[in-house]
Design an enzyme around this catalytic site. Structure first.
Site, PDB file in Angstrom:
ATOM      1  N   LYS A 104       0.815  -1.227   0.000  1.00  0.00           N
ATOM      2  CA  LYS A 104       0.000   0.000   0.000  1.00  0.00           C
ATOM      3  C   LYS A 104       0.841   1.266   0.000  1.00  0.00           C
ATOM      4  CE  LYS A 104       0.238  -1.717   4.322  1.00  0.00           C
ATOM      5  NZ  LYS A 104       0.081  -3.057   4.859  1.00  0.00           N
ATOM      6  N   GLY A 133      -7.039  -6.622   3.126  1.00  0.00           N
ATOM      7  CA  GLY A 133      -6.683  -8.043   3.042  1.00  0.00           C
ATOM      8  C   GLY A 133      -7.618  -8.807   2.135  1.00  0.00           C
ATOM      9  N   ILE A 135     -10.855  -8.928   2.084  1.00  0.00           N
ATOM     10  CA  ILE A 135     -12.159  -8.334   1.769  1.00  0.00           C
ATOM     11  C   ILE A 135     -12.128  -7.798   0.341  1.00  0.00           C
ATOM     12  CG2 ILE A 135     -13.845  -6.598   2.459  1.00  0.00           C
ATOM     13  CD1 ILE A 135     -12.486  -6.479   5.179  1.00  0.00           C
ATOM     14  N   GLY A 186       2.486 -11.118  16.535  1.00  0.00           N
ATOM     15  CA  GLY A 186       2.829 -10.890  15.129  1.00  0.00           C
ATOM     16  C   GLY A 186       1.882  -9.935  14.421  1.00  0.00           C
ATOM     17  N   GLU A 189       4.619  -4.642  14.026  1.00  0.00           N
ATOM     18  CA  GLU A 189       6.053  -4.695  13.765  1.00  0.00           C
ATOM     19  C   GLU A 189       6.815  -4.247  15.017  1.00  0.00           C
ATOM     20  OE1 GLU A 189       7.213  -5.057  10.358  1.00  0.00           O
ATOM     21  OE2 GLU A 189       5.136  -5.375   9.747  1.00  0.00           O
ATOM     22  N   ASP A 200      -0.324   3.759   7.830  1.00  0.00           N
ATOM     23  CA  ASP A 200      -0.815   2.616   7.055  1.00  0.00           C
ATOM     24  C   ASP A 200      -2.259   2.858   6.612  1.00  0.00           C
ATOM     25  OD1 ASP A 200      -0.635  -0.506   6.470  1.00  0.00           O
ATOM     26  OD2 ASP A 200      -2.502  -0.156   7.552  1.00  0.00           O
ATOM     27  N   LYS A 204      -3.903   3.361   2.663  1.00  0.00           N
ATOM     28  CA  LYS A 204      -5.060   2.588   2.189  1.00  0.00           C
ATOM     29  C   LYS A 204      -6.207   3.514   1.804  1.00  0.00           C
ATOM     30  CE  LYS A 204      -3.786  -1.509   4.847  1.00  0.00           C
ATOM     31  NZ  LYS A 204      -3.832  -2.107   6.194  1.00  0.00           N
ATOM     32  N   GLY A 301      -3.042 -11.273   7.050  1.00  0.00           N
ATOM     33  CA  GLY A 301      -2.802 -12.699   7.215  1.00  0.00           C
ATOM     34  C   GLY A 301      -2.416 -13.321   5.888  1.00  0.00           C
TER      35      GLY A 301
END
Lengths: 413, 413
Positions: A104, A133, A135, A186, A189, A200, A204, A301
């Site tokens: 992204k 992800g 979707i 996880g 980061e 982020d 997007k 994921g």
């Protein structure tokens, strides 16, 4: 049977998910595309690391080697950062390859240039995996937009922030403790800045906006606020009011202008985002004919993201041409006038004596925490007078739980 | 510029919404299709009624007149009931017209025949509006299915039932009072049987199943249960347990068999349906790569449904051929073994002495109301012994709120 040769750049979570899915769903891919999909090469950083990749696949850390393959139809990019990925993808397009990206940050910065270049070289660009992800939001928007005029796109698009807010609320944890848990799982980061500071989500949002409105807000005009200001105390106050903090990226068309914001806001039970918890993502689209629809699902994921990439692969190969890139059909200037969407605010760290006739006090919900009803510009003025004021929008309105009439509070002015 | 001539059969809520949208979004339609969309005729029942239709449109109660128009490209059907609509649409296909239907009862019964006939005549069939109103579920399923193997489709697809359940819970109303309100608001017909007894949801499920799995469960094997057994008392008990009744239609592929059910079930807070209230619809798709995604939106209404019809119109005209009808690409037999999805049940009207070693008692939550953990077949046996037992599945599991260990309850056996 003809073969579609694919290179995968990067073999982290997404790259490996794509590789595995191409193997496990070979039969479906062949059925849909009428050709065999074959991973010809994987670009990696560390040649020493052991990987479960078939021996006939070229594994290299030298991108030029991949570009020199005798046949290469499609490049899937699953690296992070703007460079060298942007350069890699430009080269792939010039080589005549379709490209698909899950990146992204790079795409928000260079998407427009890549789409233009791809048009020139008559190849297609897939970027479903950059937002939400698994979707299928990009395709759904494209579908809706064939006729609907989109008025607003709103999303919980950063799973890390949503996970942290959920943990803080459910387990009465501090931001620091919830962040640590996200890192251990996880979901965040080691350097969580991009997620928790809203960058982020911003990238997007820019991608969504380009699809929904054919353009982006001026980047410098988009307020970007992360979740780091939110304390357990504030979360508790919100919970008592029947509200929840959600980190929402939003873009709206107001007149001919596209406006964007990325910030924590408060939502009530009736809003579909109220119940989106943990690492889930959700995206709301308001459009003129259909009204409001919401899509919810796994925002990240290995396999959800791989699914988005593989759907792009099918889309890109079936459309084959630059028409795949038309992010938007010519939307007539809609010019609908929008109601101001946010009028109620939760303000924290405010003394009652900082009052202002333009602000209606609705409820006092903590010692220095109030619900107010005001224009954004008047709030900003207040904020300048009184730092560090925390201000959160309550979307979808506010129902006072206080028996005192709003007037009785503002009388003290 | 060439013109696409459309006939609209029926001028109720959906028919009028389609007519209005074709006028209001003429510019977008022309931009997308490269031709002008023109309503050439409207089929009505009562010629006396006053309607806001342009004078150049043929308004008739005689379908044959419409079929004899010199040009007719597309027939939009927005009537109710299986006949004469099925006959009308067969004739339209034989005339060489694409067809679009919003009629779930007719399409669940005759969809297969219409698709086959359309294949023969090389025209396309659109049926997005039959399920979930404005929610683009059919196209989303088609998109997902290009690669994903769907394991389960679950939906709140009857807005009337969901509205009634919401009213009963929020305002502690009886079923009768909530139904009356639904009727007053235009959400329920004078004869509400189709909605509250689950038939409407059943038809929609059959259509979803055909898309998701390429086949339907055996109609006679699908249990259809409406919401009429649900009392305020049961809703209150559920609420105390943090559960909510939702009327859910569900189809799953188990081995090579497709199973379906339509019934009220209990969902917990973590399920995305918990918060779907009022006339909203929501559909959940579980598939192998992407996991679970949920779509939520307006399940009915003039414009949401019109939006679905218009999207079909674009889809049908852009694809133009029978390939539009392929409800499913050849799905490889998946053969995944599914976990039994429902193991916990709320049972009402049960005395403790009707016990059975195959049933684990988890909690007593009302005088004659228990949470149990058991196989469906053992429950059915119990039901036969003890009528009128009410049994509701709790989906996504149950967290006991009772301090008594389950064992301490079953010891009394």
């Amino acid at each position: 049977m003809s073969v579609l040769k694919v290179a995968i750049l990067g073999f982290g979570t997404v790259g490996e998910g794509v590789y595995t899915t191409i193997q496990s769903h070979a039969e479906e891919l062949t059925a849909v595309l009428g050709k065999k999909v074959e991973v010809a090469a994987v670009l990696i950083k560390n040649k020493q690391k052991e990987r479960n990749i078939r021996s006939e696949v070229l594994i290299t850390s030298d991108y030029e080697e991949i570009l020199q393959l005798p046949q290469l139809d499609l490049v899937v990019e699953a690296i992070v950062g703007k460079e060298p990925t942007f350069t890699f993808l430009q080269k792939a397009i010039k080589r005549g390859c379709h490209i698909i990206t899950a990146n992204k940050e790079m795409f928000a910065n260079h998407g427009k240039e890549l789409l233009k270049l791809a048009d020139e070289y008559k190849v297609a660009v897939g970027f479903e995996a950059t937002v939400g992800g698994g979707i299928p939001i990009i395709q759904t928007l494209r579908q809706l937009l064939k006729i609907n005029r989109v008025q607003q796109v709103q999303g919980i698009v950063n799973g890390t922030s949503n996970f942290i807010l959920t943990e803080m609320r459910e387990k009465q944890q501090s931001f620091a403790a919830a962040l640590k848990l996200a890192q251990e799982n996880g979901y965040a980061e080691a350097d969580p800045t991009n997620d928790v500071e809203g960058f982020d989500a911003f990238y997007k949002l820019m991608i969504l906006s380009r699809i929904a409105f054919g353009e982006e807000p001026n980047w410098n005009d988009v307020e970007i606020e992360g979740i780091t200001s939110i304390t357990s105390e504030l979360i508790e106050i919100a919970e008592k009011l029947g509200l929840r903090f959600k980190h929402i990226a939003s873009a709206s068309k107001i007149g001919s202008q596209v406006k964007g914001s990325v910030s924590p806001v408060l939502v009530s039970k009736s809003h579909p985002f109220y119940h989106v918890e943990g690492v889930e993502n959700a995206i709301n689209v308001h459009s003129d004919i259909v009204g409001r629809i919401t899509l919810q699902g796994p925002g990240a994921g290995m396999f959800p993201t791989a699914s988005a990439v593989i759907e792009d692969l099918v889309y890109v190969c079936q459309s084959r041409s630059s028409e795949a890139n038309n992010s938007q059909t010519s939307q007539a200037a809609s010019g609908q006038k929008k109601k101001r969407p946010n009028e109620f605010w939760l303000v924290h760290n405010l003394q009652k004596n900082y009052l202002n006739p333009l602000i209606s006090w609705i409820d006092q919900v903590g010692e220095e925490t109030f619900i107010i009803n005001a224009d954004k510009k008047d709030i900003l003025q207040l904020a300048n007078q009184n730092n560090p004021l925390l201000v959160y929008s309550i979307i979808d309105g506010y129902q006072s739980t206080n028996l005192n009439k709003p007037e009785s509070l503002s009388v003290s002015l």
